[in-house]
Design a protein around this motif. Structure first.
Motif, PDB file in Angstrom:
ATOM      1  N   ALA A  76      43.211  46.848  53.539  1.00 28.93           N
ATOM      2  CA  ALA A  76      43.080  46.678  52.174  1.00 28.93           C
ATOM      3  C   ALA A  76      44.508  46.915  51.634  1.00 28.93           C
ATOM      4  CB  ALA A  76      42.015  47.373  51.689  1.00 28.93           C
ATOM      5  N   PHE A  79      46.734  44.001  52.590  1.00 30.40           N
ATOM      6  CA  PHE A  79      46.452  42.630  51.960  1.00 30.40           C
ATOM      7  C   PHE A  79      46.839  42.759  50.492  1.00 30.40           C
ATOM      8  CE2 PHE A  79      44.076  41.991  55.738  1.00 30.40           C
ATOM      9  CZ  PHE A  79      44.398  40.566  56.091  1.00 30.40           C
ATOM     10  N   VAL A 112      43.487  35.243  47.447  1.00 34.74           N
ATOM     11  CA  VAL A 112      43.274  34.997  48.558  1.00 34.74           C
ATOM     12  C   VAL A 112      43.359  36.428  49.331  1.00 34.74           C
ATOM     13  CG1 VAL A 112      43.586  33.903  51.014  1.00 34.74           C
ATOM     14  CG2 VAL A 112      43.659  32.473  48.868  1.00 34.74           C
ATOM     15  N   PRO A 113      44.601  36.806  49.653  1.00 35.29           N
ATOM     16  CA  PRO A 113      44.823  38.050  50.219  1.00 35.29           C
ATOM     17  C   PRO A 113      44.185  39.228  49.523  1.00 35.29           C
ATOM     18  CG  PRO A 113      46.930  37.516  49.384  1.00 35.29           C
ATOM     19  CD  PRO A 113      45.981  36.346  49.402  1.00 35.29           C
ATOM     20  N   LEU A 115      41.013  39.113  47.691  1.00 29.35           N
ATOM     21  CA  LEU A 115      40.010  39.170  48.247  1.00 29.35           C
ATOM     22  C   LEU A 115      39.597  39.411  49.682  1.00 29.35           C
ATOM     23  CD1 LEU A 115      38.937  35.858  46.041  1.00 29.35           C
ATOM     24  CD2 LEU A 115      38.336  38.406  45.540  1.00 29.35           C
ATOM     25  N   ILE A 116      40.562  39.258  50.542  1.00 27.79           N
ATOM     26  CA  ILE A 116      40.435  39.626  51.756  1.00 27.79           C
ATOM     27  C   ILE A 116      40.337  41.031  51.792  1.00 27.79           C
ATOM     28  CG2 ILE A 116      41.329  39.866  54.116  1.00 27.79           C
ATOM     29  CD1 ILE A 116      42.536  36.856  53.767  1.00 27.79           C
ATOM     30  N   GLY A 117      41.145  41.850  51.510  1.00 29.48           N
ATOM     31  CA  GLY A 117      41.143  43.081  51.174  1.00 29.48           C
ATOM     32  C   GLY A 117      39.887  43.669  50.484  1.00 29.48           C
ATOM     33  N   GLY A 119      37.104  42.325  50.621  1.00 33.89           N
ATOM     34  CA  GLY A 119      35.980  42.173  51.711  1.00 33.89           C
ATOM     35  C   GLY A 119      36.043  43.159  52.703  1.00 33.89           C
ATOM     36  N   ILE A 120      37.191  43.542  53.248  1.00 35.88           N
ATOM     37  CA  ILE A 120      37.226  44.543  54.057  1.00 35.88           C
ATOM     38  C   ILE A 120      36.721  45.751  53.664  1.00 35.88           C
ATOM     39  CG2 ILE A 120      38.793  45.990  55.240  1.00 35.88           C
ATOM     40  CD1 ILE A 120      40.749  43.452  55.534  1.00 35.88           C
ATOM     41  N   TRP A 123      32.896  45.469  53.493  1.00 40.04           N
ATOM     42  CA  TRP A 123      32.492  45.533  54.744  1.00 40.04           C
ATOM     43  C   TRP A 123      32.169  46.988  55.326  1.00 40.04           C
ATOM     44  CZ3 TRP A 123      29.509  42.447  57.763  1.00 40.04           C
ATOM     45  CH2 TRP A 123      29.322  42.861  59.146  1.00 40.04           C
TER      46      TRP A 123
END
Length: 141
Positions: A76, A79, A112-113, A115-117, A119-120, A123
């Protein structure tokens, strides 16, 4: 009068080797220099600090990959730094206000990055950690 004895801690202890801690502290220094340069619009320094800031974040992530919690949080951070560096670059070069679509500007692509962080971490907290807790409870029964 002496203080009462504290019961032994039954939780797992996570220790960080001194060389890793020094690397993390250096990482913070580079990150602060990058953000100060961004704030002051010192383009060469800001852009130069992306490399060691992101590089050390990647090394820390790699070294702590055996621990699911550390891996998730350090990914995270990778990102986050990526998004932050892209945002800084978009402002330095003036494409932060350029419209990619009628409602999305160049700066918004940093989501984008980010939200990827996020999302990780989601999860990890919603899937991985509860699974680890169930496995730990099963092992102690």
């Amino acid at each position: 009068m002496s203080a009462p004895a504290t019961p032994p801690i039954s939780e797992e202890v996570y220790s960080i080797p001194a060389t890793y801690r020094k690397m993390e502290n250096t990482h913070i220094l580079f990150w602060l220099l990058k953000d100060i340069a961004w704030c002051m619009v010192w383009r060469p320094l800001g852009l130069a600090m992306v490399v060691p800031t992101l590089g050390i974040a990647l090394v820390i992530t790699w070294r702590t990959r055996v621990y699911a919690s550390e891996l998730a949080h350090n990914l995270a951070i990778v990102f986050w730094i990526t998004a932050n560096s892209y945002w800084m670059t978009s402002e330095f070069f003036g494409f932060d206000t350029v419209h990619v679509t009628p409602t999305i500007t160049g700066k918004h692509l940093a989501l984008v990055p980010f939200l990827i962080g996020l999302g990780i971490l989601l999860w990890y907290y919603l899937v991985t950690k509860p699974r680890e807790n169930r496995e730990a409870q099963t092992a102690t029964l």
